[in-house]
Design a protein around this motif. Sequence first.
Motif, PDB file in Angstrom:
ATOM      1  N   ALA A   2       6.202  -1.904 -12.648  1.00  0.00           N
ATOM      2  CA  ALA A   2       7.141  -1.596 -11.559  1.00  0.00           C
ATOM      3  C   ALA A   2       8.596  -1.590 -11.998  1.00  0.00           C
ATOM      4  O   ALA A   2       9.456  -1.124 -11.243  1.00  0.00           O
ATOM      5  N   ARG A   3       8.906  -2.099 -13.183  1.00  0.00           N
ATOM      6  CA  ARG A   3      10.315  -2.180 -13.587  1.00  0.00           C
ATOM      7  C   ARG A   3      10.991  -0.820 -13.623  1.00  0.00           C
ATOM      8  O   ARG A   3      12.198  -0.713 -13.434  1.00  0.00           O
ATOM      9  N   SER A   4      10.220   0.231 -13.875  1.00  0.00           N
ATOM     10  CA  SER A   4      10.809   1.581 -13.961  1.00  0.00           C
ATOM     11  C   SER A   4      11.006   2.227 -12.597  1.00  0.00           C
ATOM     12  O   SER A   4      11.574   3.314 -12.516  1.00  0.00           O
ATOM     13  N   ALA A  39       3.685   4.401  -9.618  1.00  0.00           N
ATOM     14  CA  ALA A  39       3.849   3.710  -8.338  1.00  0.00           C
ATOM     15  C   ALA A  39       2.510   3.245  -7.792  1.00  0.00           C
ATOM     16  O   ALA A  39       2.383   2.126  -7.283  1.00  0.00           O
ATOM     17  N   LEU A  40       1.495   4.093  -7.870  1.00  0.00           N
ATOM     18  CA  LEU A  40       0.161   3.716  -7.407  1.00  0.00           C
ATOM     19  C   LEU A  40      -0.414   2.592  -8.261  1.00  0.00           C
ATOM     20  O   LEU A  40      -1.054   1.673  -7.741  1.00  0.00           O
ATOM     21  N   GLU A  41      -0.168   2.633  -9.562  1.00  0.00           N
ATOM     22  CA  GLU A  41      -0.676   1.584 -10.448  1.00  0.00           C
ATOM     23  C   GLU A  41      -0.056   0.227 -10.096  1.00  0.00           C
ATOM     24  O   GLU A  41      -0.761  -0.791 -10.032  1.00  0.00           O
ATOM     25  N   ALA A  42       1.247   0.208  -9.847  1.00  0.00           N
ATOM     26  CA  ALA A  42       1.899  -1.051  -9.476  1.00  0.00           C
ATOM     27  C   ALA A  42       1.324  -1.585  -8.172  1.00  0.00           C
ATOM     28  O   ALA A  42       1.086  -2.793  -8.024  1.00  0.00           O
ATOM     29  N   HIS A  43       1.089  -0.689  -7.225  1.00  0.00           N
ATOM     30  CA  HIS A  43       0.521  -1.101  -5.934  1.00  0.00           C
ATOM     31  C   HIS A  43      -0.886  -1.661  -6.120  1.00  0.00           C
ATOM     32  O   HIS A  43      -1.253  -2.682  -5.521  1.00  0.00           O
ATOM     33  N   ALA A  44      -1.694  -1.006  -6.961  1.00  0.00           N
ATOM     34  CA  ALA A  44      -3.062  -1.470  -7.183  1.00  0.00           C
ATOM     35  C   ALA A  44      -3.074  -2.852  -7.824  1.00  0.00           C
ATOM     36  O   ALA A  44      -3.856  -3.741  -7.429  1.00  0.00           O
ATOM     37  N   MET A  80       0.847  -1.181   0.000  1.00  0.00           N
ATOM     38  CA  MET A  80       0.000   0.000   0.000  1.00  0.00           C
ATOM     39  C   MET A  80       0.890   1.240   0.000  1.00  0.00           C
ATOM     40  O   MET A  80       1.359   1.683   1.022  1.00  0.00           O
ATOM     41  N   THR A  81       1.149   1.814  -1.156  1.00  0.00           N
ATOM     42  CA  THR A  81       2.053   2.963  -1.242  1.00  0.00           C
ATOM     43  C   THR A  81       1.474   4.151  -0.531  1.00  0.00           C
ATOM     44  O   THR A  81       0.354   4.519  -0.735  1.00  0.00           O
ATOM     45  N   SER A  82       2.253   4.762   0.316  1.00  0.00           N
ATOM     46  CA  SER A  82       1.750   5.920   1.005  1.00  0.00           C
ATOM     47  C   SER A  82       2.275   7.170   0.386  1.00  0.00           C
ATOM     48  O   SER A  82       3.302   7.197  -0.260  1.00  0.00           O
ATOM     49  N   SER A  83       1.578   8.274   0.579  1.00  0.00           N
ATOM     50  CA  SER A  83       2.025   9.553   0.113  1.00  0.00           C
ATOM     51  C   SER A  83       2.738  10.273   1.234  1.00  0.00           C
ATOM     52  O   SER A  83       2.400  10.153   2.381  1.00  0.00           O
ATOM     53  N   THR A  84       3.729  11.075   0.874  1.00  0.00           N
ATOM     54  CA  THR A  84       4.356  11.913   1.875  1.00  0.00           C
ATOM     55  C   THR A  84       3.354  12.903   2.398  1.00  0.00           C
ATOM     56  O   THR A  84       2.575  13.465   1.658  1.00  0.00           O
ATOM     57  N   VAL A  85       3.384  13.134   3.709  1.00  0.00           N
ATOM     58  CA  VAL A  85       2.478  14.087   4.301  1.00  0.00           C
ATOM     59  C   VAL A  85       3.136  15.440   4.196  1.00  0.00           C
ATOM     60  O   VAL A  85       4.125  15.713   4.837  1.00  0.00           O
ATOM     61  N   ALA A  86       2.657  16.317   3.338  1.00  0.00           N
ATOM     62  CA  ALA A  86       3.392  17.519   2.970  1.00  0.00           C
ATOM     63  C   ALA A  86       3.011  18.713   3.810  1.00  0.00           C
ATOM     64  O   ALA A  86       1.899  18.852   4.256  1.00  0.00           O
TER      65      ALA A  86
END
Length: 470
Positions: free
Chosen positions: A301-303, A268-273, A1-7
Amino acid sequence: MTSSTVASGRPDRPAQPNLVFRRLRGKRSPAEFAAAVRRAAREIGERVSCDARYIGRVESGEIRCPNYAYERVFLHMFPGRTLTDLGFAPRSSVRGRGARTGGWTRGPGDPHDPNQPHHPHPTYRPHDNHEESDVLRRAFMTGGATVAAASLSPLGLALDAAAAQRPVRRAGASDAGALEETVRRIRLLDDRHGADGLYRRAAAPLRAAYALLDAGAARQTTTDRLAAGAGELALSVGWLAHDSGRFADARSHYAEALATARTAGDTALEAHAFCNTAFLARDAGRPREAVRAAQAAQRVARSLGSDRLLALLALREAGGWAGLGDGAACAQALARARTLHERGPCDADPEWMSFYGDAELEGLEAQCWSALGAWRRAARHALRAAGAQDPHFTRNTALYCAELADDLARDGRPDEAAAAGGRVLGLLAEVQSSRVHTMLAGTARVLLPHRRAPGVAEFLDRYAALRRTG
């Protein structure tokens, strides 16, 4: 589950330097100290790509808490100390924050920051911005995420229905920060307690997240953060549904996250999904779909530059092949996963993979051999998984022990199975996971004819009492 940085609402505010860590370096240069870190890692079988720049970012405060591999190395270097003794923030304060950070475009991300590898957003501190919006306060920051010893108490994730349906003004950085904080909270609690007590409470924040995304934002960076945060929250809520046995709900949430990823162009989100979709398909009895989704995830995800992510995705593929009964293809995928895993962690590993390590590798391999009916081999890997698990991940410890108990029972070792099952029962005061309960139920059925074996009657009686009170 990729998280986003809390900005941060105040991106110009400098990070707090880690003066403790700087003192520990002493007279050694950053490069010399980085070499010492790499040597210490080799001593305990870890591999970290530490260099002078990484040391500089730790000392400047940009890396508030190291990933688990670095944590093990630092604690080995300075025995008797904790992370906070070394000047870092507690892990519970940063769990799930760091997969996207400043100065880099979509793609491989910053190769020197294990907490923040992907997107261009500065670090957020929840209390920096005192002009939080009403949506932020109501949707994400109301109340406390306290946990009682035996069960989850009400989380601060509730959103009243009227507020959720009200038109939302254009979103700002504080809204994105609140969304990211919600993802962090959910993941932290799920790691410790499992999904059953969380799922329904997480639905309202998800609706609010997509309301914020639909409202739009003045800045593209905020829009990107909202899309990533909404997608990650959809994956988190989908995982809660998945782990609590609500497969149709999980499938819907994962599809929503995948659509969000493709709309936003977020690799990144697509690979996680796709990763989560593959896992769900395996558990839902659709192994061919699991293989296809895992292969799609690997292409995407290869990239991203993370061998550990590719290892996990190969394990997802192996699970699909095991479900299809194709032992040869499963073994090939497992071998590929081990090769990638042995390359070690790197700073491009997504933060949502903080659960992944030696224990998860062993646990997923155990599940593959179990699906193929190789019970003894499965039990061997499940035992390794249970022994290697970080204590923070209580739910996973229970899961690996449940897998071990079931494999031992089916391998004709009822006394050992009862002992492993008893350990799971001892963890269920803290863990609410339908997956674990389902596995225990299967083990109990297998052990019923063996009640006279040492420890089996006690396990069956404790399990029956748990079912009556649960």
